[in-house]
Scaffold this motif. Sequence first.
Motif, PDB file in Angstrom:
ATOM      1  N   THR A   1     -14.546   8.183  -4.106  1.00  0.00           N
ATOM      2  CA  THR A   1     -14.740   8.544  -5.756  1.00  0.00           C
ATOM      3  C   THR A   1     -14.071   6.893  -6.358  1.00  0.00           C
ATOM      4  N   ARG A   2     -14.359   6.055  -5.277  1.00  0.00           N
ATOM      5  CA  ARG A   2     -14.006   4.834  -6.001  1.00  0.00           C
ATOM      6  C   ARG A   2     -13.115   4.216  -6.240  1.00  0.00           C
ATOM      7  N   ALA A   3     -11.858   5.261  -6.553  1.00  0.00           N
ATOM      8  CA  ALA A   3     -10.596   4.926  -7.337  1.00  0.00           C
ATOM      9  C   ALA A   3      -9.742   4.295  -6.052  1.00  0.00           C
ATOM     10  N   SER A   4      -8.747   3.447  -6.916  1.00  0.00           N
ATOM     11  CA  SER A   4      -7.582   2.394  -5.792  1.00  0.00           C
ATOM     12  C   SER A   4      -6.921   3.666  -5.008  1.00  0.00           C
ATOM     13  N   LEU A   5      -6.604   2.866  -3.944  1.00  0.00           N
ATOM     14  CA  LEU A   5      -5.517   3.339  -3.108  1.00  0.00           C
ATOM     15  C   LEU A   5      -4.039   3.283  -3.563  1.00  0.00           C
ATOM     16  N   ILE A   6      -4.079   1.782  -3.691  1.00  0.00           N
ATOM     17  CA  ILE A   6      -3.025   1.121  -4.170  1.00  0.00           C
ATOM     18  C   ILE A   6      -2.588   1.203  -5.949  1.00  0.00           C
ATOM     19  N   GLU A   7      -1.467   1.912  -5.601  1.00  0.00           N
ATOM     20  CA  GLU A   7      -0.810   2.599  -6.598  1.00  0.00           C
ATOM     21  C   GLU A   7       0.105   2.383  -7.013  1.00  0.00           C
ATOM     22  N   ALA A   8       0.996   0.902  -6.403  1.00  0.00           N
ATOM     23  CA  ALA A   8       1.588   0.304  -6.993  1.00  0.00           C
ATOM     24  C   ALA A   8       1.711  -0.579  -8.159  1.00  0.00           C
ATOM     25  N   LYS A   9       2.840  -0.550  -9.180  1.00  0.00           N
ATOM     26  CA  LYS A   9       3.174  -0.702 -10.250  1.00  0.00           C
ATOM     27  C   LYS A   9       3.930  -3.006 -10.428  1.00  0.00           C
ATOM     28  N   VAL A  10       3.207  -3.148 -10.494  1.00  0.00           N
ATOM     29  CA  VAL A  10       4.211  -4.671 -10.449  1.00  0.00           C
ATOM     30  C   VAL A  10       5.048  -4.810 -11.790  1.00  0.00           C
ATOM     31  N   LEU A  11       6.419  -5.631 -11.105  1.00  0.00           N
ATOM     32  CA  LEU A  11       7.583  -5.399 -11.771  1.00  0.00           C
ATOM     33  C   LEU A  11       7.990  -6.836 -11.711  1.00  0.00           C
ATOM     34  N   TYR A  12       8.358  -7.562 -12.833  1.00  0.00           N
ATOM     35  CA  TYR A  12       8.829  -8.938 -12.980  1.00  0.00           C
ATOM     36  C   TYR A  12      10.574  -9.165 -12.545  1.00  0.00           C
ATOM     37  N   LEU A  13      11.250  -9.601 -12.487  1.00  0.00           N
ATOM     38  CA  LEU A  13      12.274 -10.272 -12.305  1.00  0.00           C
ATOM     39  C   LEU A  13      12.948 -11.616 -12.185  1.00  0.00           C
ATOM     40  N   ALA A  14      13.398 -12.189 -13.624  1.00  0.00           N
ATOM     41  CA  ALA A  14      13.661 -13.655 -13.644  1.00  0.00           C
ATOM     42  C   ALA A  14      14.792 -13.394 -12.549  1.00  0.00           C
TER      43      ALA A  14
ATOM     44  N   GLN B   1       0.575 -15.517 -11.866  1.00  0.00           N
ATOM     45  CA  GLN B   1      -0.703 -15.391 -12.464  1.00  0.00           C
ATOM     46  C   GLN B   1      -1.399 -15.153 -11.684  1.00  0.00           C
ATOM     47  N   GLN B   2      -0.967 -16.173 -10.635  1.00  0.00           N
ATOM     48  CA  GLN B   2      -1.794 -16.115  -8.980  1.00  0.00           C
ATOM     49  C   GLN B   2      -1.151 -14.538  -7.941  1.00  0.00           C
ATOM     50  N   PHE B   3      -0.071 -14.213  -8.383  1.00  0.00           N
ATOM     51  CA  PHE B   3      -0.064 -12.954  -7.637  1.00  0.00           C
ATOM     52  C   PHE B   3      -0.193 -11.780  -8.245  1.00  0.00           C
ATOM     53  N   ASP B   4      -0.616 -12.122  -9.570  1.00  0.00           N
ATOM     54  CA  ASP B   4      -1.867 -11.036 -10.401  1.00  0.00           C
ATOM     55  C   ASP B   4      -2.654 -11.088  -9.813  1.00  0.00           C
ATOM     56  N   LEU B   5      -3.671 -11.879  -9.649  1.00  0.00           N
ATOM     57  CA  LEU B   5      -5.076 -11.552  -8.981  1.00  0.00           C
ATOM     58  C   LEU B   5      -5.027 -11.426  -8.125  1.00  0.00           C
ATOM     59  N   ARG B   6      -4.249 -11.822  -6.901  1.00  0.00           N
ATOM     60  CA  ARG B   6      -4.887 -11.423  -5.869  1.00  0.00           C
ATOM     61  C   ARG B   6      -4.165  -9.826  -5.891  1.00  0.00           C
ATOM     62  N   MET B   7      -2.995  -9.252  -6.450  1.00  0.00           N
ATOM     63  CA  MET B   7      -2.671  -7.782  -6.611  1.00  0.00           C
ATOM     64  C   MET B   7      -4.311  -6.887  -7.495  1.00  0.00           C
ATOM     65  N   LYS B   8      -4.874  -7.812  -7.843  1.00  0.00           N
ATOM     66  CA  LYS B   8      -6.284  -7.006  -8.656  1.00  0.00           C
ATOM     67  C   LYS B   8      -7.149  -6.974  -7.821  1.00  0.00           C
ATOM     68  N   GLU B   9      -7.156  -8.430  -6.785  1.00  0.00           N
ATOM     69  CA  GLU B   9      -8.150  -8.438  -5.793  1.00  0.00           C
ATOM     70  C   GLU B   9      -7.946  -7.501  -4.497  1.00  0.00           C
ATOM     71  N   PHE B  10      -6.852  -6.757  -4.474  1.00  0.00           N
ATOM     72  CA  PHE B  10      -6.326  -5.816  -3.336  1.00  0.00           C
ATOM     73  C   PHE B  10      -6.547  -4.134  -4.167  1.00  0.00           C
ATOM     74  N   ARG B  11      -6.654  -4.642  -4.923  1.00  0.00           N
ATOM     75  CA  ARG B  11      -7.107  -3.107  -5.782  1.00  0.00           C
ATOM     76  C   ARG B  11      -8.094  -2.729  -6.057  1.00  0.00           C
ATOM     77  N   ASP B  12      -9.198  -3.788  -6.298  1.00  0.00           N
ATOM     78  CA  ASP B  12     -10.337  -3.115  -6.163  1.00  0.00           C
ATOM     79  C   ASP B  12     -10.534  -3.646  -5.101  1.00  0.00           C
TER      80      ASP B  12
ATOM     81  N   ALA C   1       1.222  -1.275  -0.218  1.00  0.00           N
ATOM     82  CA  ALA C   1      -0.305   0.224  -0.173  1.00  0.00           C
ATOM     83  C   ALA C   1       0.478   0.989   0.152  1.00  0.00           C
ATOM     84  N   VAL C   2       1.659   1.082   0.594  1.00  0.00           N
ATOM     85  CA  VAL C   2       2.847   2.684   0.798  1.00  0.00           C
ATOM     86  C   VAL C   2       3.643   2.462  -0.405  1.00  0.00           C
ATOM     87  N   SER C   3       3.450   1.525  -1.345  1.00  0.00           N
ATOM     88  CA  SER C   3       5.016   1.079  -2.524  1.00  0.00           C
ATOM     89  C   SER C   3       4.983   1.764  -4.168  1.00  0.00           C
ATOM     90  N   ASP C   4       5.366   2.107  -4.759  1.00  0.00           N
ATOM     91  CA  ASP C   4       5.358   2.845  -5.541  1.00  0.00           C
ATOM     92  C   ASP C   4       5.597   1.194  -7.050  1.00  0.00           C
TER      93      ASP C   4
END
Length: 259
Positions: A175-188, A157-168, A136-139
Amino acid sequence: MSKTITFSASKGGVGKTTMTFNFASYLIRQGYKVLLIDSDYQGNLSSTYESYTNQNTLYDVFTGGLAKIRQLNPQLGLIPASPHLDELEGTLQSKNNKNFMMMMWLQDHLEEIKDYDYILIDTHPEFGTLTKNMIAVSDYVVVPLEPSEYGFIQSKQQFDLRMKEFRDDAVDIRTRASLIEAKVLYLANRVKHNTRSSHEFGQMIDQIDNLVAVLNEREVFNSSTMLKTPVFDLEQTKRNPKTLQQINAAYQQLLESVK
Ligand SMILES: Nc1ncnc2c1ncn2[C@@H]1O[C@H](COP(=O)(O)OP(=O)(O)OP(=O)(O)O)[C@@H](O)[C@H]1O
Ligand SMILES: [Mg+2]
């Protein structure tokens, strides 16, 4: 304004702590000021700095105690983990603002954090209340994946889904705007050299969108963990310019993605 990056993954042992520790060292070498926050009750990151303790830790952020930033050197601060952090999962459940307590603490301590260019946060391998506070405090949320592991696409996919649920779920009621602004980046991470053909590997990583960098399986990372020393300071790395070059290139790509 500082940029905040949380290293998270629901799987253990994928390299969250190793990356937090070594990327911090990379940033410091580039001249930045870094604040580390250890939100894993196992305290691996805090132990690296001999700072795994019960006194003035992240635990106090959530319990009205006195959390303190340890200034380890002029460029590096740390809010350490406490072994009691795992108790919070239960005790925070009844609080309405349980996912936003870290956010409020940072708002109340702007004066102390304003000089840090980057805040790097290490997490426990789960998507629990504490991790949600950190997201919640992350960019940015950086998720290490092991593409050589069976099932890594499902982990993603599981991580993406959890992020989506948290955002929603975490929206401003008006305003119904999400408080979660963090962008997800993956690193192999821990990509093994010889086990697969480059073609096969190419196909695997093509399936990951937002993939910002690739790090190979390298013995120097194990040494870094064991010796509590950044890879850049190990003789082993200095003797091997190709390894050093690859690590620098990967961290540079990560830095470019979070600027
Ligand atoms: N690219 C790499 N090459 C070789 N070893 C690595 C690499 N990245 C991490 N490791 C090693 O893997 C082990 C696990 O890494 P680490 O502790 O960073 O994972 P983690 O995701 O923080 O685990 P946990 O979920 O338990 O906190 C460590 O011994 C570390 O040195
Ligand atoms: Mg860890």
